[in-house]
Design an enzyme around this catalytic site. Structure first.
Site, PDB file in Angstrom:
ATOM      1  N   CYS A   1      22.059   2.965  -4.287  1.00 14.24           N
ATOM      2  CA  CYS A   1      22.930   3.049  -5.461  1.00 14.24           C
ATOM      3  C   CYS A   1      24.122   2.108  -5.347  1.00 14.24           C
ATOM      4  CB  CYS A   1      23.444   4.471  -5.636  1.00 14.24           C
ATOM      5  SG  CYS A   1      22.440   5.380  -6.788  1.00 14.24           S
TER       6      CYS A   1
ATOM      7  N   CYS B   1       7.066 -28.064 -27.952  1.00 11.49           N
ATOM      8  CA  CYS B   1       6.731 -28.764 -26.707  1.00 11.49           C
ATOM      9  C   CYS B   1       7.421 -30.120 -26.703  1.00 11.49           C
ATOM     10  CB  CYS B   1       5.222 -28.921 -26.574  1.00 11.49           C
ATOM     11  SG  CYS B   1       4.464 -29.758 -27.969  1.00 11.49           S
TER      12      CYS B   1
ATOM     13  N   CYS C   1      10.110 -31.257 -23.946  1.00  7.27           N
ATOM     14  CA  CYS C   1       9.781 -32.330 -23.011  1.00  7.27           C
ATOM     15  C   CYS C   1      10.659 -33.554 -23.261  1.00  7.27           C
ATOM     16  CB  CYS C   1       8.305 -32.700 -23.122  1.00  7.27           C
ATOM     17  SG  CYS C   1       7.745 -33.767 -21.778  1.00  7.27           S
TER      18      CYS C   1
HETATM   19  C1  LIG Z   1      20.166   6.565 -14.830  1.00  5.51           C
HETATM   20  C2  LIG Z   1      19.591   6.193 -13.518  1.00  5.51           C
HETATM   21  C3  LIG Z   1      19.892   6.942 -12.413  1.00  5.51           C
HETATM   22  C4  LIG Z   1      19.364   6.634 -11.182  1.00  5.51           C
HETATM   23  N1  LIG Z   1      19.630   7.434 -10.146  1.00  5.51           N
HETATM   24  C5  LIG Z   1      19.048   7.188  -8.951  1.00  5.51           C
HETATM   25  C6  LIG Z   1      19.213   8.079  -7.882  1.00  5.51           C
HETATM   26  O1  LIG Z   1      19.860   9.097  -8.002  1.00  5.51           O
HETATM   27  N2  LIG Z   1      18.637   7.779  -6.720  1.00  5.51           N
HETATM   28  C7  LIG Z   1      17.880   6.660  -6.537  1.00  5.51           C
HETATM   29  O2  LIG Z   1      17.344   6.454  -5.438  1.00  5.51           O
HETATM   30  N3  LIG Z   1      17.709   5.794  -7.534  1.00  5.51           N
HETATM   31  C8  LIG Z   1      18.255   6.038  -8.734  1.00  5.51           C
HETATM   32  N4  LIG Z   1      18.021   5.183  -9.787  1.00  5.51           N
HETATM   33  C9  LIG Z   1      17.203   3.976  -9.553  1.00  5.51           C
HETATM   34  C10 LIG Z   1      15.743   4.180  -9.930  1.00  5.51           C
HETATM   35  O3  LIG Z   1      15.138   5.157  -9.115  1.00  5.51           O
HETATM   36  C11 LIG Z   1      14.927   2.894  -9.761  1.00  5.51           C
HETATM   37  O4  LIG Z   1      15.014   2.445  -8.438  1.00  5.51           O
HETATM   38  C12 LIG Z   1      15.421   1.777 -10.667  1.00  5.51           C
HETATM   39  O5  LIG Z   1      15.771   2.290 -11.913  1.00  5.51           O
HETATM   40  C13 LIG Z   1      14.348   0.662 -10.848  1.00  5.51           C
HETATM   41  O6  LIG Z   1      13.160   1.123 -11.446  1.00  5.51           O
HETATM   42  P1  LIG Z   1      12.849   0.939 -13.033  1.00  5.51           P
HETATM   43  O7  LIG Z   1      12.988  -0.491 -13.325  1.00  5.51           O
HETATM   44  O8  LIG Z   1      11.470   1.498 -13.202  1.00  5.51           O
HETATM   45  O9  LIG Z   1      13.856   1.754 -13.758  1.00  5.51           O
HETATM   46  C14 LIG Z   1      18.538   5.502 -11.040  1.00  5.51           C
HETATM   47  C15 LIG Z   1      18.226   4.746 -12.153  1.00  5.51           C
HETATM   48  C16 LIG Z   1      18.727   5.085 -13.383  1.00  5.51           C
HETATM   49  C17 LIG Z   1      18.380   4.285 -14.598  1.00  5.51           C
HETATM   50  S1  SF4 Z   2       6.237 -33.087 -18.178  1.00  5.88           S
HETATM   51 FE1  SF4 Z   2       6.239 -30.866 -18.343  1.00  5.88          FE
HETATM   52  S2  SF4 Z   2       6.792 -30.439 -20.451  1.00  5.88           S
HETATM   53 FE2  SF4 Z   2       6.266 -32.608 -20.327  1.00  5.88          FE
HETATM   54  S3  SF4 Z   2       4.117 -32.635 -20.907  1.00  5.88           S
HETATM   55 FE3  SF4 Z   2       4.155 -32.533 -18.738  1.00  5.88          FE
HETATM   56  S4  SF4 Z   2       4.053 -30.372 -18.245  1.00  5.88           S
HETATM   57 FE4  SF4 Z   2       4.557 -30.525 -20.391  1.00  5.88          FE
HETATM   58  S1  SF4 Z   3       4.420 -26.161 -28.844  1.00  3.56           S
HETATM   59 FE1  SF4 Z   3       3.391 -28.127 -29.146  1.00  3.56          FE
HETATM   60  S2  SF4 Z   3       1.262 -27.697 -28.633  1.00  3.56           S
HETATM   61 FE2  SF4 Z   3       2.226 -25.709 -28.957  1.00  3.56          FE
HETATM   62  S3  SF4 Z   3       1.839 -25.267 -31.125  1.00  3.56           S
HETATM   63 FE3  SF4 Z   3       3.842 -26.249 -31.006  1.00  3.56          FE
HETATM   64  S4  SF4 Z   3       3.417 -28.419 -31.376  1.00  3.56           S
HETATM   65 FE4  SF4 Z   3       1.455 -27.459 -30.845  1.00  3.56          FE
END
Ligand SMILES: Cc1cc2nc3c(=O)[nH]c(=O)nc-3n(C[C@H](O)[C@H](O)[C@H](O)COP(=O)(O)O)c2cc1C
Ligand code: SF4
Ligand code: SF4
Ligand SMILES: Cc1cc2nc3c(=O)[nH]c(=O)nc-3n(C[C@H](O)[C@H](O)[C@H](O)COP(=O)(O)OP(=O)(O)OC[C@H]3O[C@@H](n4cnc5c(N)ncnc54)[C@H](O)[C@@H]3O)c2cc1C
Ligand code: SF4
Lengths: 444, 433
Positions: free
Chosen positions: B139, B353, B357
């Site tokens: 945390c 693109c 580029c």
């Molecule tokens: C509101 C909230 C509270 C959290 N509380 C804890 C906690 O008490 N203990 C813990 O180990 N991690 C806690 N976490 C972290 C989560 O367990 C987890 O590691 C983190 O959110 C990344 O996973 P996610 O991207 O799926 O949310 C919390 C996360 C959130 C959003």
């Molecule tokens: S240099 Fe990068 S952006 Fe330009 S055509 Fe090649 S791959 Fe595509």
């Molecule tokens: S990014 Fe370039 S290749 Fe992709 S749809 Fe647009 S014009 Fe065509």
């Protein structure tokens, strides 16, 4: 008074008031902030974006959408207004399915473009809701310009000129400004009196004097304007309409679709607006669709669009045609009007089937009759009131470059001028570009 | 159908999906419902010493990072260990373990860094019948300032010492949970190994400030106008966790040490990736906190479908199988030459693109007037940026040049495997035999 959809003749209140109100609500409801962000996130921020090329006013679409996505719709609106001061109306009325959204790479990829129009509305609404005008005028130049016609072309031109520091007098022969934004666009595209609100907001730039009830041939003369102003811009639209040339055209119940729509747009209470039980609209463009759909929404029992060529040649986009179909409008293609029958007032319309031989339209001789107590003509508008001596080509004022006409010091743009489609957004682009050109010429 | 049963330190569970020590495992009510929903095991929310429990803040304790549609990408918390009474927790643990003998139940612990404290609590835990303990050395907030959590986890000597105490006073498996808030994860893992731990689990949360309130000019979550760093977890941390797991798995000093992987596991695929990189099982916190206990159903069905498709009958068939493929940069084959190739039928002509580029890479993509995008092989260094920015999956391939072919960029012939250690530009190259 209790009329219904089946009451014969042309009568008001075929539907209950609430239903009419519902029918005429926003065609595309505005996004809320979250919907807008989700919609904005679909944009790929394309390089040299194809959507932008497809927009007649070349709005920087990827930029404004990204500004929405990052929570700054007001900045997005500024991006839009810099190119298109009527970006609010265009967001509502542009046939995006044939413009930016058709070009969107996601339309090509999955048939589902980024909803550019609705996003544009979200942004412009956000800024206009703040009740601020985003631009200020440059130092006064001492130059004056007359802009004739306060439709999209004239408004865009006047705004850009005012912004550049010129003093503009904006004339319109109608009592209200806005042009077809106010009198033509379908009511469900421009709700809540948006057209007038937008004009008021636009005029806040300052430097524009609005003179309504004054027009060319209506108290104004081009020579006088040329004398009194440093430049003149004509944005007078297409004030005339084509004739049907069918027997019985003068009968009661037969009228111009644009007049019906104008009346509809100006009526404070749509339940008071009469409409036929069986309506037939002659034409195939946006005006025909709008007249037909709005007749249905008012409660006409049957509405038919009769178009003389094949359906694929209709001016109205597929989206518009589908909209009409979804509202219960029947589209008949390859039929042309022969006569309107009735005792004094229209009762039936007689149509003849047609085929196309090459590009030539020929009647087959076979006819049919449809019940029709109301017939709307929507077969195109024409230039009316163009000044003497100005060069006309293809029924429109001939223009070169950014709207220069054959007369020195006179520019034109919008529907009255040649080139470009007859669309709000095109009118805005042409008005704006003419203003830039006028500025360049005046400032030498 | 594949058998998901997992044996971790002799503790079997019907599947490798455990709930990490956190709010989802804070009490009997939750844990029973988690088991009913199908979770293979839980690590109970960290217990502290006997006495008045810790207190949590009474304002918001989470902050978050979202995608456009409010998809939760990262979560941050300033919560402490359990704020419920030790004995209430122990009674609940005893009851739950009795009712769910087939599920893994591990007790997470964090007590002050002295032998007496550990000696006092371990017998109490032993009595519950739980399958093992996990030492919370992770945390990063609140407890660290009191000399516990990551304050221990950041000092390898303490880790060894506490692990040894636990192995002395407790008979069942001891898992050491590591903090990622260090520079090289291998050191604390080695320390735990030295203390004879049975396994390590990682990662705990990462020190973070998720956002700043731009009206109040204060970090969020905001408690009365002030904020503090919290612990970051969820999908955003997975790449960091994956690397740390792989580093421990391939470290000669800790090779073979069982690992319980934690950090951003959100789908069956994340779990499979961690297990291929050497984890014996996975623990999940944020995904459960985001979607509820039911997500485990997708993890179970997805993992078994993948196993069936690959012909793995048991999880042991693939656990750690990718570890030999993790190597150091200097051993990568410099004669593996690829070129980007755009499949024109799939290309939607967005130009991303090209922008990427042209502006930021090697000017190796050409754009024609009609928006056809093609790779200039003379310039392409195969960096893969275009592939990564292209919105259409599979639209750009990286095509390998055959041995003997000439790379149009360098003019050199593609030869046999050769790496940096023997490269002429390497000042400390070893002479080729
Ligand atoms: C509101 C909230 C509270 C959290 N509380 C804890 C906690 O008490 N203990 C813990 O180990 N991690 C806690 N976490 C972290 C989560 O367990 C987890 O590691 C983190 O959110 C990344 O996973 P996610 O991207 O799926 O949310 C919390 C996360 C959130 C959003
Ligand atoms: S240099 Fe990068 S952006 Fe330009 S055509 Fe090649 S791959 Fe595509
Ligand atoms: S990014 Fe370039 S290749 Fe992709 S749809 Fe647009 S014009 Fe065509
Ligand atoms: C029914 C209908 C529906 C439409 N729907 C759409 C739509 O959904 N989307 C879209 O993009 N486009 C639509 N259009 C087309 C669009 O409205 C026009 O292209 C656009 O309004 C053209 O702008 P403008 O300024 O050139 O002309 P207008 O809008 O016609 O404005 C011309 C102005 O000039 C004034 N004027 C005319 N003659 C004179 C004179 N002699 N002296 C002084 N003033 C004069 C008029 O009163 C008017 O205010 C529609 C058109 C119609 C008729
Ligand atoms: S084409 Fe579509 S995706 Fe690309 S910038 Fe325009 S709106 Fe965005």
């Amino acid at each position: 008074m209790s009329n219904s959809q089946t009451t014969p003749g042309i009568v008001p209140a075929r539907l209950p008031g609430e239903q009419i109100a519902r029918n005429f609500a926003d065609l595309h409801a505005p996004y809320d902030a979250h919907e807008a962000r989700v919609a904005a996130d679909r944009c790929y921020f394309c390089h040299d974006a194809p959507c932008m090329t497809a927009c007649p006013t070349s709005i920087d679409i990827p930029l404004f959408i990204r500004q929405i996505a990052t929570g700054t719709p007001e900045a997005a609106a500024r991006t839009i207004f810099e190119q298109n001061i009527l970006g609010g109306m265009c967001a509502r009325v542009c046939p995006t399915e044939t413009l930016c959204e058709e070009a969107c790479v996601r339309e090509a990829a999955e048939g589902k473009p980024v909803e550019i129009g609705r996003l544009q509305r979200h942004a412009t609404d956000a800024l206009m809701a703040r009740n601020v005008h985003p631009f200020t005028r440059a130092e006064p130049t001492g130059k004056t310009v007359a802009v004739v016609g306060a439709g999209p072309a004239g408004l865009a031109c006047a705004h850009r000129l005012a912004m550049k520091g010129h003093d503009v007098t904006l004339y319109d022969m109608r009592a209200k400004p806005g042009g077809l934004n106010e009198f033509g666009i379908a009511a469900y595209k421009s709700t809540d009196n948006f057209a007038q609100a937008e004009v008021d907001w636009l005029l806040r730039i300052g430097g524009i004097t609005l003179e309504t009830g004054k027009g060319l041939g209506q108290g104004l003369d081009l020579n006088d304007l040329q004398q009194a102003f440093d430049a003149v811009f004509l944005g007078i639209g297409l004030a005339g309409v084509n004739a049907l040339r069918a027997e019985g055209e003068d009968m009661g119940g037969v009228s111009n679709a644009v007049d019906f729509i104008a009346e509809l747009r100006q009526s404070a209470d749509l339940t008071g607006l009469p409409v036929g039980r069986n309506v037939v609209v002659i034409g195939g463009g946006m005006t025909a669709v709008d007249a037909a759909v709005q007749s249905r929404l008012l409660g006409a029992e049957t509405v038919t669009i009769a178009y003389r060529r094949g359906q694929s040649r209709m001016g109205a986009s597929t989206f518009e045609q589908d909209l009409a179909a979804s509202k219960g409008v029947r589209i008949m293609a390859n039929v042309r009007p022969v006569a309107v029958h009735g005792a004094g007032a229209a009762a039936e319309i007689e149509l003849e089937y047609t085929t196309e031989e090459g590009d030539r339209l020929v009647g087959t001789g076979e006819t049919l009759r449809l019940r029709a107590d109301q017939v709307f003509k929507a077969i195109g508008q024409t230039l009316e009131g163009a000044p003497e001596g100005i060069q006309i080509e293809g029924g429109k004022i001939k223009v070169w470059d950014a709207g220069r006409t054959s007369l020195p010091g006179v520019w034109a743009g919008g529907d009255c001028a040649g080139g470009g489609e007859d669309l709000t957004v095109t009118a805005v682009a042409e008005g704006r570009d003419a203003a830039e050109d006028i500025h360049k010429v005046l400032m030498g | 159908m594949a058998d998901l049963t997992t044996d971790f330190l002799g503790i079997t569970s019907p599947n490798p999906f455990w709930l990490a020590s956190a709010p989802p495992t804070d009490k009997e009510y939750n844990v029973r419902r988690a088991f009913e929903a199908g979770w293979g095991g839980v690590v109970w929310k960290t217990l502290g010493s006997e006495g008045p429990p810790v207190v949590n803040v009474n304002g918001p304790r989470y902050g978050a990072v979202w995608g456009a549609d409010r998809r939760l990408l990262g979560l941050n918390n300033i919560e402490l260990i359990t704020d419920r009474d030790l004995f209430t927790n122990l009674e609940e643990i005893t009851r739950v373990k009795k009712d769910y003998p087939d599920r893994a139940l591990i007790v997470s612990l964090m007590v002050p860094c002295d032998e007496a404290s550990w000696k006092a609590i371990l017998p109490l835990v032993e009595e519950t019948g739980a399958d093992g303990i996990e030492l919370n050395f992770g945390c990063p907030h609140g407890m660290a300032e009191r000399g516990m959590g990551s304050a221990v986890g950041q000092v390898p000597e303490y880790i060894t010492m506490v692990t040894e105490w636990c192995k002395t006073y407790y008979s069942k498996p001891v898992i050491v949970k590591l903090t990622p808030n260090i520079t090289d994860i291998r050191h604390p893992a080695r320390a735990a190994h030295a203390g004879k731990c049975d396994a390590v689990s990682l990662i705990n949360t990462i020190n973070s400030i998720t956002s700043v309130n731009l009206d109040m000019l204060c970090p969020e979550p905001m408690i009365d106008g002030k904020g503090t760093h919290g612990g970051y977890c969820g999908p955003a941390v997975k790449p960091i966790a994956l690397n740390m797991v792989a580093e421990i798995a391939r470290d000669p000093d800790t090779r073979g040490l069982p690992i319980s992987a934690i950090g951003g596991v959100t789908t069956w695929r994340d779990a499979a990736e961690f297990m291929v990189m050497g984890a014996g099982n996975v623990q999940v916190c944020t995904a459960a906190m985001t979607y509820g206990f039911k997500v485990v159903q997708e993890m179970i069905s997805g993992l078994s479908q993948w196993m069936d498709e690959k012909g793995y009958a048991a999880t042991s068939d693939f656990i750690g199988k990718g570890v030999p493929n993790v190597t150091d940069w200097q051993y990568l084959n410099l004669n593996y030459v690829t070129k980007a190739r755009i499949n024109q039928d799939d290309c939607i002509k967005c130009g991303r693109c090209f922008a990427a580029c042209e502006d930021t890479s090697h000017q190796a993509i050409a754009m024609s007037d009609d928006r056809t995008f093609t790779v200039i092989e003379e310039e392409c260094v195969a960096c893969n940026l275009c592939v990564n920015v292209c919105p259409v999956e599979g639209c750009i391939d990286m095509v390998e040049l055959d041995k003997g072919a000439v790379d149009p960029r360098t003019g050199e012939t593609v030869g046999d495997y050769a790496n940096w250690t023997t490269h002429p530009n390497n000042p400390s190259k070893v002479a080729a035999e």
